[in-house]
Design a protein around this motif. Structure first.
Motif, PDB file in Angstrom:
ATOM      1  N   GLU A  99      29.712  75.903 130.709  1.00  0.00           N
ATOM      2  CA  GLU A  99      29.776  77.363 130.810  1.00  0.00           C
ATOM      3  C   GLU A  99      31.169  77.893 130.442  1.00  0.00           C
ATOM      4  O   GLU A  99      31.308  79.063 130.058  1.00  0.00           O
ATOM      5  CB  GLU A  99      29.401  77.802 132.231  1.00  0.00           C
ATOM      6  N   LEU A 100      32.196  77.067 130.546  1.00  0.00           N
ATOM      7  CA  LEU A 100      33.555  77.525 130.230  1.00  0.00           C
ATOM      8  C   LEU A 100      33.679  78.025 128.792  1.00  0.00           C
ATOM      9  O   LEU A 100      34.189  79.136 128.576  1.00  0.00           O
ATOM     10  CB  LEU A 100      34.576  76.431 130.535  1.00  0.00           C
ATOM     11  N   PRO A 101      33.238  77.265 127.783  1.00  0.00           N
ATOM     12  CA  PRO A 101      33.313  77.802 126.418  1.00  0.00           C
ATOM     13  C   PRO A 101      32.453  79.052 126.218  1.00  0.00           C
ATOM     14  O   PRO A 101      32.813  79.931 125.438  1.00  0.00           O
ATOM     15  CB  PRO A 101      32.800  76.651 125.541  1.00  0.00           C
ATOM     16  N   VAL A 102      31.337  79.135 126.943  1.00  0.00           N
ATOM     17  CA  VAL A 102      30.484  80.318 126.842  1.00  0.00           C
ATOM     18  C   VAL A 102      31.227  81.538 127.387  1.00  0.00           C
ATOM     19  O   VAL A 102      31.202  82.608 126.779  1.00  0.00           O
ATOM     20  CB  VAL A 102      29.137  80.105 127.577  1.00  0.00           C
ATOM     21  N   ALA A 141      21.776  90.139 130.689  1.00  0.00           N
ATOM     22  CA  ALA A 141      21.312  89.128 131.641  1.00  0.00           C
ATOM     23  C   ALA A 141      20.313  88.151 131.014  1.00  0.00           C
ATOM     24  O   ALA A 141      20.351  86.949 131.294  1.00  0.00           O
ATOM     25  CB  ALA A 141      20.699  89.790 132.864  1.00  0.00           C
ATOM     26  N   GLU A 142      19.422  88.651 130.165  1.00  0.00           N
ATOM     27  CA  GLU A 142      18.424  87.787 129.534  1.00  0.00           C
ATOM     28  C   GLU A 142      19.095  86.769 128.611  1.00  0.00           C
ATOM     29  O   GLU A 142      18.763  85.577 128.634  1.00  0.00           O
ATOM     30  CB  GLU A 142      17.420  88.634 128.754  1.00  0.00           C
ATOM     31  N   TRP A 143      20.037  87.221 127.805  1.00  0.00           N
ATOM     32  CA  TRP A 143      20.761  86.322 126.905  1.00  0.00           C
ATOM     33  C   TRP A 143      21.546  85.284 127.706  1.00  0.00           C
ATOM     34  O   TRP A 143      21.504  84.091 127.394  1.00  0.00           O
ATOM     35  CB  TRP A 143      21.714  87.116 126.000  1.00  0.00           C
ATOM     36  N   LEU A 144      22.232  85.731 128.751  1.00  0.00           N
ATOM     37  CA  LEU A 144      23.029  84.810 129.574  1.00  0.00           C
ATOM     38  C   LEU A 144      22.151  83.741 130.221  1.00  0.00           C
ATOM     39  O   LEU A 144      22.535  82.571 130.280  1.00  0.00           O
ATOM     40  CB  LEU A 144      23.814  85.579 130.640  1.00  0.00           C
ATOM     41  N   LEU A 145      20.964  84.134 130.692  1.00  0.00           N
ATOM     42  CA  LEU A 145      20.060  83.164 131.311  1.00  0.00           C
ATOM     43  C   LEU A 145      19.591  82.132 130.285  1.00  0.00           C
ATOM     44  O   LEU A 145      19.576  80.931 130.563  1.00  0.00           O
ATOM     45  CB  LEU A 145      18.864  83.861 131.952  1.00  0.00           C
ATOM     46  N   LYS A 146      19.237  82.598 129.085  1.00  0.00           N
ATOM     47  CA  LYS A 146      18.808  81.665 128.031  1.00  0.00           C
ATOM     48  C   LYS A 146      19.923  80.691 127.677  1.00  0.00           C
ATOM     49  O   LYS A 146      19.684  79.492 127.510  1.00  0.00           O
ATOM     50  CB  LYS A 146      18.378  82.437 126.777  1.00  0.00           C
ATOM     51  N   VAL A 147      21.144  81.193 127.567  1.00  0.00           N
ATOM     52  CA  VAL A 147      22.285  80.335 127.242  1.00  0.00           C
ATOM     53  C   VAL A 147      22.541  79.355 128.381  1.00  0.00           C
ATOM     54  O   VAL A 147      22.758  78.161 128.161  1.00  0.00           O
ATOM     55  CB  VAL A 147      23.544  81.179 126.946  1.00  0.00           C
ATOM     56  N   ARG A 148      22.481  79.852 129.607  1.00  0.00           N
ATOM     57  CA  ARG A 148      22.740  79.001 130.781  1.00  0.00           C
ATOM     58  C   ARG A 148      21.742  77.849 130.859  1.00  0.00           C
ATOM     59  O   ARG A 148      22.108  76.721 131.138  1.00  0.00           O
ATOM     60  CB  ARG A 148      22.682  79.857 132.041  1.00  0.00           C
ATOM     61  N   VAL A 149      20.483  78.137 130.601  1.00  0.00           N
ATOM     62  CA  VAL A 149      19.444  77.108 130.696  1.00  0.00           C
ATOM     63  C   VAL A 149      19.421  76.210 129.462  1.00  0.00           C
ATOM     64  O   VAL A 149      19.292  74.993 129.580  1.00  0.00           O
ATOM     65  CB  VAL A 149      18.057  77.769 130.920  1.00  0.00           C
ATOM     66  N   GLY A 150      19.561  76.791 128.286  1.00  0.00           N
ATOM     67  CA  GLY A 150      19.385  76.015 127.061  1.00  0.00           C
ATOM     68  C   GLY A 150      20.628  75.439 126.438  1.00  0.00           C
ATOM     69  O   GLY A 150      20.588  74.345 125.872  1.00  0.00           O
ATOM     70  N   VAL A 151      21.747  76.139 126.539  1.00  0.00           N
ATOM     71  CA  VAL A 151      22.942  75.734 125.803  1.00  0.00           C
ATOM     72  C   VAL A 151      24.010  75.099 126.693  1.00  0.00           C
ATOM     73  O   VAL A 151      24.650  74.121 126.303  1.00  0.00           O
ATOM     74  CB  VAL A 151      23.532  76.947 125.036  1.00  0.00           C
ATOM     75  N   VAL A 152      24.212  75.649 127.887  1.00  0.00           N
ATOM     76  CA  VAL A 152      25.283  75.154 128.764  1.00  0.00           C
ATOM     77  C   VAL A 152      25.179  73.653 129.030  1.00  0.00           C
ATOM     78  O   VAL A 152      26.178  72.943 128.923  1.00  0.00           O
ATOM     79  CB  VAL A 152      25.354  75.988 130.068  1.00  0.00           C
ATOM     80  N   PRO A 153      23.986  73.113 129.346  1.00  0.00           N
ATOM     81  CA  PRO A 153      23.914  71.662 129.559  1.00  0.00           C
ATOM     82  C   PRO A 153      24.279  70.848 128.305  1.00  0.00           C
ATOM     83  O   PRO A 153      24.914  69.789 128.407  1.00  0.00           O
ATOM     84  CB  PRO A 153      22.457  71.414 129.961  1.00  0.00           C
TER      85      PRO A 153
END
Length: 166
Positions: free
Chosen positions: A42-45, A59-71
């Motif tokens: 999440e730091l680079p995000v 919020a929708e974009w952040l949730l998608k990024v958190r679930v799909g990209v952060v890991p």
């Protein structure tokens, strides 16, 4: 947002250590480290969002990024830093939330700690009851036991958070 991320990460770290100590033979220190690093992607995000403030409020974009990209980003960071495979795998939570068979692994501890840290937060996706997440079954935790465990461990959690925040 960075302060919130740190508070969340230290909470997950503390709960991870507690779960490892109470329910497994996994090192509580290893579990704490995995919990602390579970959202490192999440730091680079957050850095990226600084450049595009409109995204910070989506919020929708952040949730998608958190679930799909952060890991994915987190795994890449930990691999590049030569972290042990167990810790790298422990941040792969989206695919592992549904797992309820086999022995308790480090990833299970981090997922369960993350779920517990979100109790009452109202964050989207965590409004479901804990017993709806199959991984909870590995620990044999009923919702009332989870709440009781967190209340009993509140002091330990605060001590670990204080130590990590100093």
């Amino acid at each position: 947002r960075l302060k919130d991320l740190w508070a969340h990460s230290t909470s997950v770290a503390a709960i991870s250590a507690l779960l490892a100590k109470r329910y497994t033979k996994i090192s509580p220190d290893e579990a704490m480290l995995a919990g602390l690093l579970h959202d490192i992607g999440e730091l680079p995000v957050l850095k990226y969002v600084e450049k595009y403030p409109g995204l910070a409020n989506d919020a929708e974009w952040l949730l998608k990024v958190r679930v799909g990209v952060v890991p994915i980003i987190g795994r890449a960071i930990l691999v590049s830093w030569n972290f042990p495979k167990e810790i790298v795998n422990a941040i792969a939570k989206p695919a592992d939330i549904a797992q309820n068979s086999g022995p308790i692994e480090l990833v299970d501890i981090v997922v369960v700690a993350d779920l517990h840290s979100m109790i009452g937060s109202g964050i989207s996706g965590y409004q479901r009851p804990l017993h709806d997440f199959p991984v909870i079954q590995k620990f044999g935790l009923e919702p009332k036991q989870s709440i009781k465990m967190l209340k009993e461990a509140r002091e330990d959690i605060h001590l670990i958070q204080f130590a990590l925040s100093s």
